[in-house]
Motif scaffolding. Structure first.
Motif, PDB file in Angstrom:
ATOM      1  N   UNK A 270      34.016  51.699 -54.067  1.00 29.26           N
ATOM      2  CA  UNK A 270      34.418  53.154 -53.797  1.00 29.26           C
ATOM      3  C   UNK A 270      34.511  53.846 -54.970  1.00 29.26           C
ATOM      4  N   UNK A 271      34.660  53.528 -55.984  1.00 27.93           N
ATOM      5  CA  UNK A 271      34.716  54.216 -57.322  1.00 27.93           C
ATOM      6  C   UNK A 271      33.311  54.882 -57.751  1.00 27.93           C
ATOM      7  N   UNK A 272      32.443  53.934 -57.478  1.00 27.99           N
ATOM      8  CA  UNK A 272      30.943  54.301 -57.766  1.00 27.99           C
ATOM      9  C   UNK A 272      30.469  55.300 -56.490  1.00 27.99           C
ATOM     10  N   UNK A 273      30.835  54.963 -55.477  1.00 31.59           N
ATOM     11  CA  UNK A 273      30.461  56.179 -54.320  1.00 31.59           C
ATOM     12  C   UNK A 273      30.970  57.299 -54.509  1.00 31.59           C
ATOM     13  N   UNK A 274      32.234  57.357 -55.120  1.00 30.87           N
ATOM     14  CA  UNK A 274      32.883  58.681 -55.363  1.00 30.87           C
ATOM     15  C   UNK A 274      32.135  59.279 -56.664  1.00 30.87           C
ATOM     16  N   UNK A 275      31.814  58.575 -57.398  1.00 31.54           N
ATOM     17  CA  UNK A 275      31.097  59.287 -58.585  1.00 31.54           C
ATOM     18  C   UNK A 275      29.764  59.757 -58.343  1.00 31.54           C
ATOM     19  N   UNK A 276      29.138  59.195 -57.411  1.00 29.87           N
ATOM     20  CA  UNK A 276      27.743  59.507 -56.951  1.00 29.87           C
ATOM     21  C   UNK A 276      28.006  60.670 -55.890  1.00 29.87           C
ATOM     22  N   UNK A 277      28.853  60.822 -55.056  1.00 33.47           N
ATOM     23  CA  UNK A 277      29.068  62.100 -54.376  1.00 33.47           C
ATOM     24  C   UNK A 277      29.469  63.265 -54.891  1.00 33.47           C
ATOM     25  N   UNK A 278      30.454  63.076 -55.909  1.00 33.40           N
ATOM     26  CA  UNK A 278      30.977  64.288 -56.671  1.00 33.40           C
ATOM     27  C   UNK A 278      30.069  64.856 -57.821  1.00 33.40           C
ATOM     28  N   UNK A 279      29.282  63.750 -58.548  1.00 33.95           N
ATOM     29  CA  UNK A 279      28.719  64.258 -59.760  1.00 33.95           C
ATOM     30  C   UNK A 279      27.471  64.204 -59.897  1.00 33.95           C
ATOM     31  N   UNK A 280      26.877  63.512 -58.745  1.00 31.15           N
ATOM     32  CA  UNK A 280      25.212  63.299 -58.839  1.00 31.15           C
ATOM     33  C   UNK A 280      24.653  63.974 -57.595  1.00 31.15           C
ATOM     34  N   UNK A 281      25.111  63.852 -56.315  1.00 29.47           N
ATOM     35  CA  UNK A 281      24.574  64.334 -55.248  1.00 29.47           C
ATOM     36  C   UNK A 281      24.432  65.837 -55.269  1.00 29.47           C
ATOM     37  N   UNK A 282      25.347  66.604 -55.600  1.00 28.24           N
ATOM     38  CA  UNK A 282      25.181  68.165 -55.637  1.00 28.24           C
ATOM     39  C   UNK A 282      24.102  68.683 -56.359  1.00 28.24           C
ATOM     40  N   UNK A 283      23.882  68.102 -57.643  1.00 31.35           N
ATOM     41  CA  UNK A 283      22.739  68.455 -58.473  1.00 31.35           C
ATOM     42  C   UNK A 283      21.266  68.092 -57.857  1.00 31.35           C
ATOM     43  N   UNK A 284      21.302  66.759 -57.299  1.00 32.12           N
ATOM     44  CA  UNK A 284      20.199  66.250 -56.515  1.00 32.12           C
ATOM     45  C   UNK A 284      19.934  67.204 -55.282  1.00 32.12           C
ATOM     46  N   UNK A 285      20.573  67.627 -54.476  1.00 38.77           N
ATOM     47  CA  UNK A 285      20.293  68.229 -53.152  1.00 38.77           C
ATOM     48  C   UNK A 285      20.322  69.600 -53.635  1.00 38.77           C
ATOM     49  N   UNK A 286      20.649  70.161 -54.702  1.00 35.66           N
ATOM     50  CA  UNK A 286      20.096  71.484 -54.961  1.00 35.66           C
ATOM     51  C   UNK A 286      18.629  71.652 -55.099  1.00 35.66           C
ATOM     52  N   UNK A 287      18.042  70.550 -55.700  1.00 38.13           N
ATOM     53  CA  UNK A 287      16.585  70.714 -55.748  1.00 38.13           C
ATOM     54  C   UNK A 287      15.959  70.352 -54.359  1.00 38.13           C
ATOM     55  N   UNK A 288      16.639  69.345 -53.647  1.00 37.39           N
ATOM     56  CA  UNK A 288      16.034  68.836 -52.357  1.00 37.39           C
ATOM     57  C   UNK A 288      16.970  68.353 -51.504  1.00 37.39           C
ATOM     58  N   UNK A 289      17.156  68.826 -50.384  1.00 36.58           N
ATOM     59  CA  UNK A 289      18.176  68.545 -49.403  1.00 36.58           C
ATOM     60  C   UNK A 289      17.799  67.026 -48.728  1.00 36.58           C
ATOM     61  N   UNK A 290      16.727  66.598 -49.060  1.00 37.87           N
ATOM     62  CA  UNK A 290      16.298  65.192 -48.682  1.00 37.87           C
ATOM     63  C   UNK A 290      16.998  64.193 -49.550  1.00 37.87           C
ATOM     64  N   UNK A 291      17.480  64.287 -50.608  1.00 40.92           N
ATOM     65  CA  UNK A 291      17.971  63.523 -51.671  1.00 40.92           C
ATOM     66  C   UNK A 291      19.063  62.973 -51.104  1.00 40.92           C
ATOM     67  N   UNK A 292      19.425  61.433 -51.498  1.00 34.34           N
ATOM     68  CA  UNK A 292      20.513  60.617 -50.980  1.00 34.34           C
ATOM     69  C   UNK A 292      20.750  59.672 -51.609  1.00 34.34           C
ATOM     70  N   UNK A 293      21.891  59.067 -51.628  1.00 31.45           N
ATOM     71  CA  UNK A 293      22.629  57.899 -52.356  1.00 31.45           C
ATOM     72  C   UNK A 293      23.408  56.969 -51.498  1.00 31.45           C
ATOM     73  N   UNK A 294      22.797  55.723 -50.933  1.00 31.37           N
ATOM     74  CA  UNK A 294      23.384  54.849 -50.217  1.00 31.37           C
ATOM     75  C   UNK A 294      23.853  53.453 -50.772  1.00 31.37           C
ATOM     76  N   UNK A 295      24.790  52.963 -50.155  1.00 39.43           N
ATOM     77  CA  UNK A 295      25.359  51.692 -50.544  1.00 39.43           C
ATOM     78  C   UNK A 295      25.423  50.893 -49.293  1.00 39.43           C
TER      79      UNK A 295
END
Length: 382
Positions: A270-295
């Protein structure tokens, strides 16, 4: 030599590597039990390519003792053996072969005890429970445990015969295995900033896992009864990329959490998922909306923490003649039995120092000592 040695020779001949079927071994055990007038039940997997086995000797309407072991073994691929891995070889008081220590030696001793169990005036039953796919996440035993729920009474005790040199083990860590999939955006490496590098973002996630692992070493999380005395996190497999001149679109990595019994391994996920959603995904999806991280969960099983004060701990100490209670670093099916309300102790012949290695062996001395332990179990249930 006791008959446990001969039975071990026959069990080792079955290649029950987890990727293979165990049905030939289960059928051998069924035939052996039937030869002594003992009926058994098969509990198949979904594809009927593997099966658990459950047999009860003695009165089924009173609480009894479960003698439990797994039939699958780890692969021998890439290992340099000096003997044939699927033939029992005796040298210098040692019995070599895949699964001798982990854990067909124990199963052989249990089967060798069957004739005496059948002839004895039992006041409580002895259940023989053999499972499949323990080595790949304690998968098969779950449907086997469900059979105990269907019985009129629950067992008093389960003895998991993993190799502990016949010392009673009351605790082990739980495990959670996860796969993380990172989807980025591919482009020519000359224009790397216009893409999303999945490998680089996976590396940031792995770095966060390392940081979480360091947090788990804090003094308030330690349990001195375990070695190491903290929950551990590690990444074991990573895959990604197609060519050096292409910004990689995909990357996957597998990680595991081995948690102290009192800690929830899902907190790490859960801690790693929170880091992915809050710290990484916004920057990734700003370049491409298709970017994703799944567990996705690959496998999991709970830890074991049987109290020293329980009757189960006292009984097993009597059986094996040792009160050197301990814990082990490796996991077992014991946590699942305990979770089902069946008090559980891990105690079996051999050492895990020999398990999973080339030229795996169990000493004749340990096999004989296990025979003596089961003789004390027989006296107890009589």
């Amino acid at each position: 030599m006791s008959s446990s040695r001969d039975l071990l020779a026959q069990l080792v001949r079955f290649d029950t590597t987890s990727r293979e079927s165990n049905l030939a071994l289960i059928d051998f055990v069924r035939t052996y039990l039937q030869g002594h007038g003992v009926a058994c039940e098969w509990v198949f997997n979904e594809h009927k390519s593997k099966a658990n086995l459950l047999a009860t000797i003695g009165p089924a309407d009173v609480p009894g003792i479960v003698l439990s072991g797994h039939t699958d073994v780890v692969p021998v691929d890439g290992q340099r053996w000096s003997v044939a891995p699927f033939e029992l070889t005796e040298k210098d008081g040692k019995l070599y072969g895949r699964g001798t220590a982990d854990m067909k030696g124990y199963i052989a001793c249990v089967l060798a005890c069957v004739p005496a169990l059948v002839e004895a005036p039992l006041r409580m039953p002895v259940h023989i429970a053999l499972s499949y796919d323990e080595e790949v996440g304690c998968l098969g035993v779950r449907s086997l445990i469900e059979r105990f729920h269907a019985q009129p009474v629950k067992p008093l005790l389960c003895v998991i015969g993993e190799p502990t040199e016949l010392k009673p083990v009351l605790g082990h860590k739980g495990k959670l295995a996860m796969r993380c999939e990172v989807q980025g955006a591919a482009c020519h490496s000359a224009y790397a900033p216009s893409g999303v590098n999945a490998i680089e973002y996976a590396a940031r996630l792995i770095g966060e896992l390392v940081r979480i692992g360091e947090q788990l070493k804090a003094p308030q999380h330690l349990n001195a009864g375990f070695d190491p005395p903290f929950s551990t996190v590690q990444t074991g497999v990573i895959n990604g990329g197609k060519a050096l001149n292409i910004v990689p679109q995909n990357c996957t990595f597998d990680f595991e959490v081995r948690s102290l019994p009192a800690q929830d391994p899902w907190q790490v996920a859960h801690q790693l998922r929170g880091y992915a959603e809050q710290m990484l995904l916004p920057a990734m999806q700003a370049v491409s909306a298709q970017c994703a991280i799944s567990f996705n969960e690959l496998s999991s099983y709970p830890g074991l923490a049987t109290s020293l004060e329980t009757q189960a701990a006292e009984w097993v100490a009597q059986f094996c003649g040792s009160r050197e209670y301990g814990t082990v670093a490796f996991g077992t099916e014991g946590g699942l039995f305990d979770q089902a309300g069946i008090p559980t102790v891990v105690c079996g012949p051999g050492s895990m120092e020999q398990g999973h290695r080339p030229d795996e062996f169990i000493s004749v001395e340990q096999l004989d000592a296990c025979d003596r332990m089961l003789q004390r179990v027989l006296e107890f249930v009589c």
